[in-house]
Design a protein around this motif. Sequence first.
Motif, PDB file in Angstrom:
ATOM      1  N   ARG A  95      39.327  16.084  46.540  1.00 15.15           N
ATOM      2  CA  ARG A  95      39.540  14.745  45.895  1.00 15.15           C
ATOM      3  C   ARG A  95      39.687  13.624  46.742  1.00 15.15           C
ATOM      4  O   ARG A  95      38.970  12.504  46.414  1.00 15.15           O
ATOM      5  N   GLU A  96      40.434  13.733  47.720  1.00 12.69           N
ATOM      6  CA  GLU A  96      40.752  12.562  48.512  1.00 12.69           C
ATOM      7  C   GLU A  96      39.468  12.152  49.393  1.00 12.69           C
ATOM      8  O   GLU A  96      39.216  10.856  49.405  1.00 12.69           O
ATOM      9  N   VAL A  97      38.861  13.160  49.930  1.00  5.45           N
ATOM     10  CA  VAL A  97      37.267  12.701  50.546  1.00  5.45           C
ATOM     11  C   VAL A  97      36.278  12.017  49.545  1.00  5.45           C
ATOM     12  O   VAL A  97      35.220  11.520  50.010  1.00  5.45           O
ATOM     13  N   SER A  98      36.627  12.341  48.399  1.00  2.00           N
ATOM     14  CA  SER A  98      35.564  11.907  47.323  1.00  2.00           C
ATOM     15  C   SER A  98      35.641  10.388  47.210  1.00  2.00           C
ATOM     16  O   SER A  98      34.993   9.818  46.524  1.00  2.00           O
ATOM     17  N   ALA A  99      36.728   9.716  47.799  1.00  2.00           N
ATOM     18  CA  ALA A  99      36.918   8.178  47.592  1.00  2.00           C
ATOM     19  C   ALA A  99      36.104   7.684  48.926  1.00  2.00           C
ATOM     20  O   ALA A  99      36.330   6.620  49.024  1.00  2.00           O
ATOM     21  N   TYR A 100      35.413   8.530  49.893  1.00  2.00           N
ATOM     22  CA  TYR A 100      35.072   8.024  50.959  1.00  2.00           C
ATOM     23  C   TYR A 100      33.634   7.241  50.340  1.00  2.00           C
ATOM     24  O   TYR A 100      33.051   7.874  49.377  1.00  2.00           O
ATOM     25  N   PRO A 101      33.101   6.309  51.318  1.00  2.00           N
ATOM     26  CA  PRO A 101      31.720   5.841  51.031  1.00  2.00           C
ATOM     27  C   PRO A 101      30.617   7.117  51.262  1.00  2.00           C
ATOM     28  O   PRO A 101      30.816   7.853  52.427  1.00  2.00           O
ATOM     29  N   GLU A 102      29.665   6.682  51.039  1.00  2.00           N
ATOM     30  CA  GLU A 102      28.419   7.607  51.398  1.00  2.00           C
ATOM     31  C   GLU A 102      27.829   7.059  52.597  1.00  2.00           C
ATOM     32  O   GLU A 102      28.024   5.805  52.984  1.00  2.00           O
ATOM     33  N   PRO A 103      27.591   7.813  53.481  1.00  2.00           N
ATOM     34  CA  PRO A 103      27.010   9.189  53.370  1.00  2.00           C
ATOM     35  C   PRO A 103      28.317  10.183  53.900  1.00  2.00           C
ATOM     36  O   PRO A 103      28.092  11.438  53.531  1.00  2.00           O
ATOM     37  N   GLU A 104      29.251   9.712  54.380  1.00  2.00           N
ATOM     38  CA  GLU A 104      30.612  10.487  54.718  1.00  2.00           C
ATOM     39  C   GLU A 104      31.127  11.327  53.484  1.00  2.00           C
ATOM     40  O   GLU A 104      31.696  12.622  53.719  1.00  2.00           O
ATOM     41  N   ARG A 105      31.039  10.569  52.297  1.00  2.00           N
ATOM     42  CA  ARG A 105      31.619  11.574  50.900  1.00  2.00           C
ATOM     43  C   ARG A 105      30.746  12.855  51.129  1.00  2.00           C
ATOM     44  O   ARG A 105      31.284  13.949  50.861  1.00  2.00           O
ATOM     45  N   GLY A 106      29.664  12.700  50.946  1.00  2.00           N
ATOM     46  CA  GLY A 106      28.709  13.787  50.908  1.00  2.00           C
ATOM     47  C   GLY A 106      28.852  15.083  51.914  1.00  2.00           C
ATOM     48  O   GLY A 106      28.928  16.196  51.411  1.00  2.00           O
ATOM     49  N   VAL A 107      28.964  14.553  53.084  1.00  2.00           N
ATOM     50  CA  VAL A 107      29.010  15.689  54.383  1.00  2.00           C
ATOM     51  C   VAL A 107      30.235  16.050  54.168  1.00  2.00           C
ATOM     52  O   VAL A 107      30.511  17.394  54.398  1.00  2.00           O
ATOM     53  N   LEU A 108      31.539  15.311  54.049  1.00  2.00           N
ATOM     54  CA  LEU A 108      32.850  15.935  54.079  1.00  2.00           C
ATOM     55  C   LEU A 108      32.806  16.813  52.680  1.00  2.00           C
ATOM     56  O   LEU A 108      33.538  17.752  52.717  1.00  2.00           O
ATOM     57  N   ARG A 109      32.760  16.450  51.529  1.00  2.00           N
ATOM     58  CA  ARG A 109      32.573  17.388  50.508  1.00  2.00           C
ATOM     59  C   ARG A 109      31.643  18.841  50.714  1.00  2.00           C
ATOM     60  O   ARG A 109      32.295  19.748  50.398  1.00  2.00           O
ATOM     61  N   GLN A 110      30.446  18.774  51.366  1.00  2.00           N
ATOM     62  CA  GLN A 110      29.797  19.761  51.570  1.00  2.00           C
ATOM     63  C   GLN A 110      30.620  20.669  52.744  1.00  2.00           C
ATOM     64  O   GLN A 110      30.438  21.855  52.354  1.00  2.00           O
ATOM     65  N   ASP A 111      31.218  20.164  53.453  1.00  2.00           N
ATOM     66  CA  ASP A 111      31.920  21.003  54.509  1.00  2.00           C
ATOM     67  C   ASP A 111      33.005  21.800  53.736  1.00  2.00           C
ATOM     68  O   ASP A 111      33.113  23.175  53.911  1.00  2.00           O
TER      69      ASP A 111
END
Length: 263
Positions: A95-111
């Motif tokens: 949930r916390e990394v969901s507040a990141y901007p793209e493309p970092e959000r998608g990369v971190l959530r996928q990890d």
Amino acid sequence: MFDWIYGLPTWLGFVLVTGVGVGLSCGGILATRGLVHRVFGPEPGRNEQVTMVLTVGGVFYGLLLGLVAAATYQAFDAAQGQVSDEAAAIGTLYREVSAYPEPERGVLRQDLTDYTGNLLTVAFPDLRDGIDPPGGTAIVGRFQGHLLAFQPQTKSQEIVHAAAIDQFAKFDELRRHRIDAGSGGIPDVLWWVILLGAGVNLALLCMFSVSEPAAHLILGGLFAFFLGTMIFLIAEMDFPFRGDLRVDPGPVQSMYVNVMGGT
């Protein structure tokens, strides 16, 4: 020492452990009744001698079994709690990394999604067989690299990034605790003490004087069945992630479905 028990259904392991105990007890009683009578003499007074030794030894052996059983259950329960804590930490980090901007959000959530999927489909099944798969560590390292590579551009991003780093440290600590919980186990020397103590108690039981052989067999069998049950319980819970009676990955599965949207 009891690693073989995890490859059997729970009911079969229970039957084998208790069955061996009852078999040894009954066989020992039948084989030694005549010898015990010749060595210890007539029946009057014999039971008092045996009772004195069995009482003293039984108290210490019962205390040992009780403490080991309690410690084993506590370790098993703690392992279940560690799985729940790790699942909660992953969900919070997601949930916390969901507040990141793209493309970092998608990369971190996928990890994190990859790590959780690996945990459910690879790690837990392998832990059941006593294998500690390295795949999860590689995914965690990949996530850490992506997380630390992010450069906040605003004050709010700095706050979110700091919170995510703190949560990642907490998650990694809980993960290590869960891994350590699966690599424990009772030392072999303690298992030898437990088995030797069981053998001594069964031998003392064979020395009792009971006029009816059938009654002696019933009493000896019940005592051996109880010892076998305790030893089976300790062995079955010794490694909390192995065997049929193992820690449930339900909290991880629930988080995967409800937080990450997995199936």
